[in-house]
Design a protein around this motif. Sequence first.
Motif, short mmCIF file in Angstrom:
data_model
loop_
_atom_site.label_atom_id
_atom_site.label_comp_id
_atom_site.label_asym_id
_atom_site.label_seq_id
_atom_site.Cartn_x
_atom_site.Cartn_y
_atom_site.Cartn_z
N UNK A 167 -9.54 -51.89 36.60
CA UNK A 167 -9.20 -51.27 35.32
C UNK A 167 -10.02 -50.01 35.07
N UNK A 168 -11.33 -50.10 35.26
CA UNK A 168 -12.23 -49.04 34.81
C UNK A 168 -12.30 -47.84 35.75
N UNK A 169 -12.42 -48.08 37.04
CA UNK A 169 -12.61 -46.96 37.96
C UNK A 169 -11.46 -45.95 37.92
N UNK A 170 -10.20 -46.37 37.95
CA UNK A 170 -9.12 -45.37 37.87
C UNK A 170 -9.10 -44.62 36.54
N UNK A 171 -9.40 -45.31 35.44
CA UNK A 171 -9.45 -44.63 34.14
C UNK A 171 -10.59 -43.61 34.11
N UNK A 172 -11.74 -43.99 34.65
CA UNK A 172 -12.87 -43.06 34.68
C UNK A 172 -12.57 -41.88 35.59
N UNK A 173 -11.89 -42.12 36.69
CA UNK A 173 -11.50 -41.03 37.59
C UNK A 173 -10.63 -40.01 36.86
#
Length: 249
Positions: A222-228
């Motif tokens: 969930x988090x890594x793609x949103x942060x990217x």
Amino acid sequence: MPDKKKNNTAFSNRVNRLMLSIARNWLKIALVLIGTYAILPWVAPTLMRLGATGPANALYTLYSPMCHQFAFRSIFLYGEQSFYPRESVGSELRPYEAYAAEIEELNAGFSINDFTPDFFIPARRFRGNQEMGYKTAICARDVAIYMALFIGGLIYAIPAIRRRLRPIPLWIYVIAGLGPIGLDGFSQLLSYFPFELWAVRETAPFFRVATGAMFGLMNAWLLYPYMERAFWDSKRELIDGFHEQGIEV
């Protein structure tokens, strides 16, 4: 006045260069921070084993606000068993109560259903001994969460995956991430005082680790793609600002 404006612009550019560097390297920075947080709990029992109790206790104290650190819900290194679950688990492992009865600082005359301060405060403070080994600085579930979050980040760092992976759909996150850990944790919590909605239930070590790992991986997805996506937008905006000034970055 022009000198002041020039100084302000120079300072602003230095700040923006720093922000651009962070935007370009956010994943490396995140992995160093998460990896450090995930690995240090394993260092604490190793230091205890080596007799470096001062640094080890500093790590236990550092992590204590973030975790209950109960010995019967933790991973142990260098001892007879890796886990010492409560007797109510029904595990083939020798239960925590059997060991606690032989250790003065843990034996408070509790019963199998107890979950009172006389029981859990000593279990929180207990680091381990030569027979049982020494516990990690956070509980088994938390260890699994942060290790999975770190490993998920390492997987995400693979260029082909990083380019293609999109954030996990929220319905999958709820079912696969929140569902198992929520059911496991709350079914345990609500069996104890003051709720006592059903017979006392202690989670088996395997389920504690499995639900934590699943939660960590789902958070990584969930988090890594949103942060990217967020850092890519910031990077693009900062680069455009430098280009407007005729500065190549």
